[in-house]
Design a protein around this motif. Structure first.
Motif, short mmCIF file in Angstrom:
data_model
loop_
_atom_site.label_atom_id
_atom_site.label_comp_id
_atom_site.label_asym_id
_atom_site.label_seq_id
_atom_site.Cartn_x
_atom_site.Cartn_y
_atom_site.Cartn_z
N ARG A 173 -7.76 17.63 -6.39
CA ARG A 173 -8.93 17.63 -6.02
C ARG A 173 -9.25 16.33 -5.12
NH1 ARG A 173 -12.27 16.46 -11.30
NH2 ARG A 173 -14.14 17.15 -10.24
N THR A 174 -8.15 15.48 -4.95
CA THR A 174 -8.33 14.26 -4.08
C THR A 174 -7.93 14.52 -2.67
OG1 THR A 174 -7.55 12.86 -5.87
CG2 THR A 174 -7.60 11.96 -3.66
N LEU A 195 3.76 1.24 -1.16
CA LEU A 195 4.64 1.36 -2.53
C LEU A 195 3.43 2.19 -3.46
CD1 LEU A 195 6.63 0.59 -4.63
CD2 LEU A 195 5.51 -1.41 -4.74
N ALA A 196 2.23 1.69 -3.58
CA ALA A 196 1.03 2.42 -4.50
C ALA A 196 1.11 3.98 -3.97
CB ALA A 196 -0.31 1.58 -4.23
N VAL A 245 -7.00 7.09 -7.24
CA VAL A 245 -7.40 7.26 -6.08
C VAL A 245 -7.34 6.28 -5.17
CG1 VAL A 245 -8.27 9.46 -7.07
CG2 VAL A 245 -9.91 7.47 -6.45
N GLY A 246 -7.47 5.12 -5.30
CA GLY A 246 -7.56 4.11 -4.35
C GLY A 246 -7.50 2.56 -4.97
N LEU A 293 2.22 -0.43 -11.46
CA LEU A 293 1.58 0.77 -10.89
C LEU A 293 2.14 1.99 -11.49
CD1 LEU A 293 2.01 0.04 -7.03
CD2 LEU A 293 -0.15 0.36 -8.04
N GLY A 299 -6.75 9.98 -0.60
CA GLY A 299 -6.39 9.00 -1.59
C GLY A 299 -5.98 7.58 -0.86
N ILE A 300 -5.17 6.92 -1.87
CA ILE A 300 -4.78 5.68 -1.46
C ILE A 300 -4.42 5.53 0.12
CG2 ILE A 300 -3.03 3.57 -1.76
CD1 ILE A 300 -2.90 4.75 -4.81
N ALA A 356 -3.74 13.80 -6.95
CA ALA A 356 -4.25 15.20 -7.77
C ALA A 356 -4.94 16.04 -6.71
CB ALA A 356 -5.54 14.83 -8.82
N SER A 359 -6.18 10.65 -12.31
CA SER A 359 -5.36 9.84 -11.30
C SER A 359 -6.11 8.65 -10.60
CB SER A 359 -4.75 10.90 -10.28
OG SER A 359 -5.91 11.29 -9.40
N ILE A 417 -13.03 12.82 -3.10
CA ILE A 417 -12.61 13.73 -4.34
C ILE A 417 -13.58 14.83 -4.18
CG2 ILE A 417 -12.09 13.70 -6.60
CD1 ILE A 417 -12.45 10.29 -5.81
N VAL A 477 0.86 -1.13 0.02
CA VAL A 477 -0.16 0.03 -0.02
C VAL A 477 0.86 1.11 -0.04
CG1 VAL A 477 -1.66 1.42 1.33
CG2 VAL A 477 -2.02 -1.11 1.06
N ALA A 499 -11.63 6.68 -1.17
CA ALA A 499 -10.95 7.72 -1.74
C ALA A 499 -12.22 8.71 -1.52
CB ALA A 499 -10.70 7.67 -3.06
N ASP A 543 -0.44 4.59 -13.20
CA ASP A 543 -0.29 6.28 -12.78
C ASP A 543 0.04 7.15 -14.08
OD1 ASP A 543 0.00 8.31 -10.74
OD2 ASP A 543 2.15 8.34 -11.63
N LYS A 576 3.22 5.85 -3.01
CA LYS A 576 4.43 6.60 -3.34
C LYS A 576 4.30 6.66 -4.66
CE LYS A 576 8.34 4.96 -4.28
NZ LYS A 576 9.40 3.89 -3.98
N VAL A 577 3.94 5.77 -5.75
CA VAL A 577 4.06 5.68 -6.74
C VAL A 577 2.90 6.61 -7.65
CG1 VAL A 577 3.72 4.17 -9.13
CG2 VAL A 577 5.23 3.41 -7.51
N CYS A 578 1.63 6.52 -7.09
CA CYS A 578 0.37 7.12 -7.47
C CYS A 578 0.27 8.19 -6.89
CB CYS A 578 -0.82 6.26 -7.52
SG CYS A 578 -0.61 4.65 -8.07
N LYS A 579 0.70 9.45 -7.93
CA LYS A 579 0.57 10.69 -7.53
C LYS A 579 -0.85 11.29 -7.19
CE LYS A 579 4.84 11.32 -8.86
NZ LYS A 579 5.04 9.96 -8.95
#
Lengths: 329, 329
Positions: free
Chosen positions: A27-28, A17-18, B124-125, B109, A31-32, A25, B122, A39, A15, A37, B113, A20-23
């Motif tokens: 409006r979020t 790792l996810a 989000v989860g 990932l 997030g992860i 946004a 993006s 938004i 989790v 989530a 992303d 860190k990788v998934c930027k």
């Protein structure tokens, strides 16, 4: 690190790792890493979650297709409940083996539809694929007003820790099914694991009360979910095991089969109750509100500054093991 | 009926079953059976879709984890595009075998992303589980203004049938990978199957134009998706095979390998182009708008009253076989 296998790392590391990788946004809002989530859409929060159940891993033997449909809907709605959201609808990606009977699919769909409607929501779409195992990947979405959002990260020193309903019932039911014990007299325990309840109305009440500072649904185990709350809120949680709400039938079942009842309540998963923290001066109001819904909640401990999760024992404070249903490892 | 197996029935029969069982709620404008669902939320439509890719079935050999991440995002965004929606975000339920490397997950990932961000949206989860095969179940959600919604059911006699981009490129790429042909000179074809494009901006333009009466994304095959449009809109569609937009490189590839180029364009899947119908007097405006985006579309036929899908041949009208990528049967 290159050759590290998934079996060597915990779910939490993945989790992270996810995350860190998934930027994230702008409006979020959430997030992860939380139950769902959040938004920002037109001045409200759209709450979105996904939860997948895979045949061999997630369903105890003797689970009927209708129960599978029921459970995957509840697992997804329970995540919305933990955010305080009002459900709007669900979609499902379903993978099924080619030699399954059409009747099975019809029963599965009936379980999904009936359960969604119990919570005043509906299945709005899906995708159907061929797969070797039964795959039920659900997504639920709903909304909250901005000031009503519940997350894992708002607990503050001085808050009380509370939990809806009672704990360990589903773990008792799972034992019965896995060990093929007689169900007679313990149907309530078996139903808790095969046909659980999502605390959607309770979550809405907690959200509207303005007194609840954090929330999570109890799926992995009370212990693991306490650790999640403590970590996300950067606080210490201390619980009193004597206060855990446990159904008398679970106590009877545990006594008869030589099981430790607090083990079931602390480390058994899938109760789908809401674990939350509440301002101490708001507790009476929240409790009354829940009673008005025909629901209950019990204070099981309190929040202080520091970190970690502890239990109060006659010998003093003891660190609570962070154990639960883990998917990897 | 009781012992009928899934392998004995088509995917369409199962979608019909789901549509029959799952009651549509009043706020659901479009439910099961279109590219995505449309739900009335605060005066706009929330558009929600789900699309699942399963390792062994959906990915050609040599697909990298980054490409898998890319493709599952595109498959989901393409469904939003077909509804004319602006994406808000995606969530994923991911199932992975225990002995997969952590590096694989990181690449997967990264692919998800990077692709989401290419389309200004993006991840989000998500939910992570253990499974035997690689499971990527995605859900994408977005919004449209009410009057902008595109569905499969609005085509009217007199409309033109058009398609964005070109057809058969992904099918050519798939042939190369499955038959392990040399990639040299045909990288464009291979990229079309491993790293496809979702026509999100094009879908938004079609939606805003007010001239487009129905739309669907070309995933199964042009033929199968024409049949879906004809059925949903209760009209007859007639196409002119000579007008199908086919990349010169696909023509060269087909000629060299003794393949029928129209077979690739009509029955190959996964081009992720938008197939749509447009009012004939609105066509010039739509075409100009697309050119302004650097995109193109080609008229391939016209809508008339009646039913079914036909091709214009020197010998007269011929019924187009309803063939495509089918999951069951």
């Amino acid at each position: 690190v290159g050759l590290l296998k998934l079996r060597d790392v915990g779910e939490r590391a993945l989790v992270e790792l996810a995350r860190k990788v998934c930027k994230k946004a702008p409006r979020t809002k959430v997030g992860i890493g939380d139950d769902a989530a959040a938004i920002d859409v037109n001045g409200k929060y759209l709450i979105v979650t996904t939860d997948m159940l895979v045949g061999r891993t997630h369903f105890p033997p003797t689970t009927t297709p209708r129960q599978m449909g029921h459970k995957v809907v509840v697992a997804n709605l329970s995540d919305l409940a933990a955010m305080g959201a009002e459900p709007i609808g669900l979609v499902f990606s379903v993978g099924l083996p080619r030699d399954l009977e059409v009747n099975f699919v019809e029963e599965l769909l009936r379980g999904m539809d009936a359960t969604a409607r119990e919570y005043n929501t509906s299945i709005v779409g899906g995708d159907l694929d061929e797969s070797e195992d039964i795959i039920l990947a659900g997504m639920a979405f709903g909304t909250t007003a901005k000031r009503e959002l519940l997350t894992r990260s708002g607990a503050r020193p001085g808050d009380l820790i509370a939990v809806t309903g009672s704990l360990g019932t589903a773990a008792g039911g799972l034992r019965i099914l896995l060990d093929q014990m007689p169900v007679k007299g313990y149907r309530k325990l078996v139903r808790a694991i095969t046909e659980p309840t999502a605390r959607v109305r309770e979550g809405r009440l907690l959200a509207r009360s303005g007194q609840v500072t954090s929330a999570i649904d109890v799926t992995d185990s009370l212990a693991a979910d306490l650790w999640q709350l403590a970590r996300a809120s950067r606080v210490r949680l201390t619980i009193d095991p004597a206060k855990l709400p446990i159904d008398p039938l679970v106590r009877k079942f545990a006594a008869r089969h030589g099981l430790e009842v607090n083990e079931l309540a602390l480390f058994g998963g899938e109760d789908f109750e809401l674990l939350f923290t509440v301002r101490s001066r708001g507790w009476a109001k929240v409790k009354r509100g829940l009673e008005h819904l025909g629901a209950k909640a019990t204070v099981i401990g309190e929040v202080s500054s520091g970190s970690g999760v502890f239990t109060r024992t006659p010998a003093g404070l003891e660190k609570l093991p962070n154990r639960g249903y883990e998917h990897f490892k």
